[in-house]
Design a protein around this motif. Sequence first.
Motif: not given
Length: 250
Positions: A10-11, A78-84, A113-130
Amino acid sequence: MSDPAPEPGFVSLVSAGPGDPELLTLKAARRLAEAEVVLFDDLASGPVLDHAGPQAELIAVGKRAGRPSARQEVVNQLIVQHAQAGRRVVRLKSGDAGIFGRLEEELIALAEAGIPFEIVPGVTSASAAAAAFGMPLTRRLTARRVQFVTGADITGQLPQDINWAALADPTVTTVVFMGQRSFPKLAEGLAMHGLPGTTPALLAEAVGHPGQRLIASTVAELAQMLQAQGPASQPGLILYGPLALPKQAG
């Protein structure tokens, strides 16, 4: 209740935020602790990687302008190979992965590649700079819109298909990512399309890192400074518009 650790193979595409480990989300920190391999960007290294567990293999795949960098195709592979191989993979990306982070290219590779994944959002540098400048990105009546744009195309130059009317709108907060090199040329175009050179502008370099530098100026003066400075030594972004007036810059 926190969600369980992902199954092997899983990625997790994890957003590291601007570099300050205290701006990681709890989920990002947990995924790093669970990972068996972490492929990380240059700007997502340093103290952020302290959250990775002792079992994790750490692999640098960052891209920096003017420096040797891993090609995106190689990173995808690389991402695909390690997940596979049945490993829990974290692809650690700087800022928020969905904002100028080449996230879509990696998503396509995983989907093909048929690999399951998720996206974990975060603080963008725009918000951090402001936040570092002590300013909001929007305000009722004065700046009811904020726009994120890139100052570099795939060649590192100013993009040709610019919406000048939008970028020269004096009632908008504009954040330019990867724009230190091209900002002098961008400023010329903004002036030609009616944006006053006296419009407030801010330069934030290495946001969230020990070498953070914050400069308050105007569009015209900042363009002159960057022109004289030459190639930037640190990653940065530029904010301009009616709200780009720092309250506690330093």
